[in-house]
Design a protein around this motif. Structure first.
Motif, mmCIF file in Angstrom:
data_model
loop_
_atom_site.group_PDB
_atom_site.id
_atom_site.type_symbol
_atom_site.label_atom_id
_atom_site.label_comp_id
_atom_site.label_asym_id
_atom_site.label_seq_id
_atom_site.Cartn_x
_atom_site.Cartn_y
_atom_site.Cartn_z
ATOM 1 N N ILE A 142 0.950 -1.056 -0.023
ATOM 2 C CA ILE A 142 -0.088 -0.175 -0.242
ATOM 3 C C ILE A 142 0.979 1.220 -0.034
ATOM 4 N N ARG A 143 0.623 2.095 -0.870
ATOM 5 C CA ARG A 143 1.543 3.480 -1.039
ATOM 6 C C ARG A 143 0.547 4.515 -1.152
ATOM 7 N N THR A 144 0.906 5.597 -0.710
ATOM 8 C CA THR A 144 0.211 6.884 -0.769
ATOM 9 C C THR A 144 0.856 8.032 -1.586
ATOM 10 N N GLY A 145 0.171 9.174 -1.919
ATOM 11 C CA GLY A 145 0.966 9.912 -2.698
ATOM 12 C C GLY A 145 -0.239 10.791 -3.741
ATOM 13 N N ALA A 146 0.189 11.923 -4.034
ATOM 14 C CA ALA A 146 -0.865 12.633 -4.935
ATOM 15 C C ALA A 146 -0.705 11.812 -6.319
ATOM 16 N N CYS A 147 0.331 11.178 -7.008
ATOM 17 C CA CYS A 147 0.208 10.342 -7.933
ATOM 18 C C CYS A 147 1.352 9.125 -7.915
ATOM 19 N N SER A 148 0.997 8.261 -8.590
ATOM 20 C CA SER A 148 1.772 6.733 -8.426
ATOM 21 C C SER A 148 3.077 6.998 -8.189
ATOM 22 N N PRO A 149 3.903 6.671 -7.556
ATOM 23 C CA PRO A 149 5.398 6.413 -7.341
ATOM 24 C C PRO A 149 5.893 5.701 -8.515
ATOM 25 N N ASP A 150 5.000 4.750 -9.226
ATOM 26 C CA ASP A 150 5.320 4.052 -10.247
ATOM 27 C C ASP A 150 4.967 4.829 -11.864
ATOM 28 N N ARG A 151 4.491 6.015 -11.554
ATOM 29 C CA ARG A 151 4.125 6.653 -12.819
ATOM 30 C C ARG A 151 5.391 7.466 -13.400
ATOM 31 N N HIS A 152 5.718 6.884 -14.622
ATOM 32 C CA HIS A 152 6.968 7.363 -15.383
ATOM 33 C C HIS A 152 6.807 7.213 -16.854
ATOM 34 N N LEU A 153 7.499 7.632 -17.740
ATOM 35 C CA LEU A 153 7.132 7.293 -18.932
ATOM 36 C C LEU A 153 6.840 5.846 -19.540
ATOM 37 N N ALA A 154 7.771 4.868 -18.827
ATOM 38 C CA ALA A 154 7.714 3.600 -19.137
ATOM 39 C C ALA A 154 6.561 2.956 -18.759
ATOM 40 N N SER A 155 5.789 3.534 -17.707
ATOM 41 C CA SER A 155 4.655 2.950 -17.334
ATOM 42 C C SER A 155 3.529 2.866 -18.284
ATOM 43 N N ASN A 156 3.766 3.669 -19.497
ATOM 44 C CA ASN A 156 2.733 3.780 -20.441
ATOM 45 C C ASN A 156 2.758 2.514 -21.366
ATOM 46 N N LEU A 157 4.063 1.993 -21.412
ATOM 47 C CA LEU A 157 4.252 0.943 -22.397
ATOM 48 C C LEU A 157 3.531 -0.380 -21.805
ATOM 49 N N SER A 158 3.068 -1.195 -22.923
ATOM 50 C CA SER A 158 2.482 -2.491 -22.609
ATOM 51 C C SER A 158 3.802 -3.363 -22.243
ATOM 52 N N ASP A 159 3.773 -4.453 -21.744
ATOM 53 C CA ASP A 159 4.965 -5.139 -21.060
ATOM 54 C C ASP A 159 5.867 -5.782 -22.307
ATOM 55 N N PRO A 160 5.020 -6.290 -23.596
ATOM 56 C CA PRO A 160 5.766 -6.712 -24.643
ATOM 57 C C PRO A 160 6.658 -5.576 -25.236
ATOM 58 N N GLN A 161 6.129 -4.607 -25.091
ATOM 59 C CA GLN A 161 6.653 -3.173 -25.719
ATOM 60 C C GLN A 161 7.843 -2.957 -24.988
ATOM 61 N N ARG A 162 7.915 -2.791 -23.488
ATOM 62 C CA ARG A 162 8.847 -2.695 -22.720
ATOM 63 C C ARG A 162 10.037 -3.657 -22.575
ATOM 64 N N GLU A 163 9.717 -4.713 -22.778
ATOM 65 C CA GLU A 163 10.921 -5.941 -22.948
ATOM 66 C C GLU A 163 11.350 -5.668 -24.312
ATOM 67 N N ALA A 164 10.848 -5.284 -25.256
ATOM 68 C CA ALA A 164 11.462 -4.940 -26.378
ATOM 69 C C ALA A 164 12.421 -3.994 -26.452
ATOM 70 N N ILE A 165 11.885 -2.921 -26.074
ATOM 71 C CA ILE A 165 12.886 -1.490 -26.010
ATOM 72 C C ILE A 165 13.864 -1.962 -25.209
ATOM 73 N N TYR A 166 13.784 -2.495 -23.886
ATOM 74 C CA TYR A 166 14.875 -2.686 -22.886
ATOM 75 C C TYR A 166 16.018 -3.625 -23.551
ATOM 76 N N THR A 167 15.454 -4.792 -24.083
ATOM 77 C CA THR A 167 16.329 -5.624 -24.727
ATOM 78 C C THR A 167 17.105 -5.066 -25.884
ATOM 79 N N ALA A 168 16.366 -4.192 -26.760
ATOM 80 C CA ALA A 168 17.235 -3.907 -27.780
ATOM 81 C C ALA A 168 18.336 -2.675 -27.180
ATOM 82 N N LEU A 169 17.878 -2.038 -26.208
ATOM 83 C CA LEU A 169 18.858 -1.156 -25.649
ATOM 84 C C LEU A 169 20.105 -2.064 -24.936
#
Length: 229
Positions: A142-169
């Motif tokens: 459980i976390r509190t805050g004005a916005c999710s602590p997980d909220r960053h650009l990569a959170s908008n990616l689907s898991d397959p998209q994130r895996e592809a970009i991270y692996t490519a990098l």
């Protein structure tokens, strides 16, 4: 203040239990989009799916009103499902407590939910209702805050998209000169070169639209949250 919680729920307590148990290799992810209907009617990305078989299995689920295939991208099937959500205990309580589902991924053994509540009292009410109904689930944090602590650009990616970009990098696909080819990247991801290319393009497009927010788009980039109310 908003409260965030990661929750694990058995398929039998949530949705599509029959489908997930009958097809152990499936991975189902709720697409990030804004809900505009008067009832929950989400789009689901289903990986490792046989289209006709999966659609028939989903249609046979007791809590499903209607299912339709929308698109297919290589090994992933996009379907839209209309629920009899009042028959689904955990989903019904989420709707009634005005919770927002930020992420929802299901496999044969569990659904993993990232939830946002408007207050700690709303979370407490949801948990108490689930407890009173003898719902089997596990709150991981459980976390509190004005916005999710997980909220960053990569959170908008689907898991397959994130895996592809991270692996490519990581493997030097973006290096000059490149250290691996597209086919080698696809082999590392266990998909076709076409699927790898599409995941890279779509994922990078999501990131670029987030960064360059003033650039017009064709409207294909999904919103980052899915309301279940």
């Amino acid at each position: 203040m908003c409260v965030y919680s990661d929750v694990v729920v058995p398929p039998e307590e949530f949705v599509l239990a029959r489908t997930l148990r009958a097809h152990p290799r499936l991975r189902i992810e709720l697409e990030r989009a804004v809900l505009v209907d008067t009832e929950p009617s989400p789009y689901l990305w289903i990986a490792n799916a046989d289209g006709e078989t999966i659609e028939a299995t989903i249609a046979s689920e007791p809590a499903v009103k209607h299912v339709e295939s929308v698109d297919r991208v290589d090994d992933e099937l996009l379907v839209r499902v209309r629920w009899r959500y009042r028959d689904i205990g955990v989903l019904r309580t989420l709707v009634d407590t005005n919770a927002t589902c930020l992420k929802c991924v299901g496999t044969h053994d569990a659904w993993h939910l990232s939830l946002r509540f408007q207050s700690s009292s709303a979370l407490a009410e949801w948990y108490q209702r689930c407890t009173n109904d003898d719902r089997n689930m596990a709150i991981q944090n459980i976390r509190t805050g004005a916005c999710s602590p997980d909220r960053h650009l990569a959170s908008n990616l689907s898991d397959p998209q994130r895996e592809a970009i991270y692996t490519a990098l990581e493997r030097g696909y973006f290096s000059v000169p490149r250290k691996i080819t597209l086919q080698e990247l696809a082999d590392a991801l266990g998909v076709s070169d076409t699927a790898a290319s599409q995941r890279l393009r779509r994922g990078l497009r999501v990131l670029l639209v987030d960064v360059l927010s003033g650039v017009p788009t064709d409207g294909e980039v999904p919103f980052s949250t899915v309301s279940v109310q």
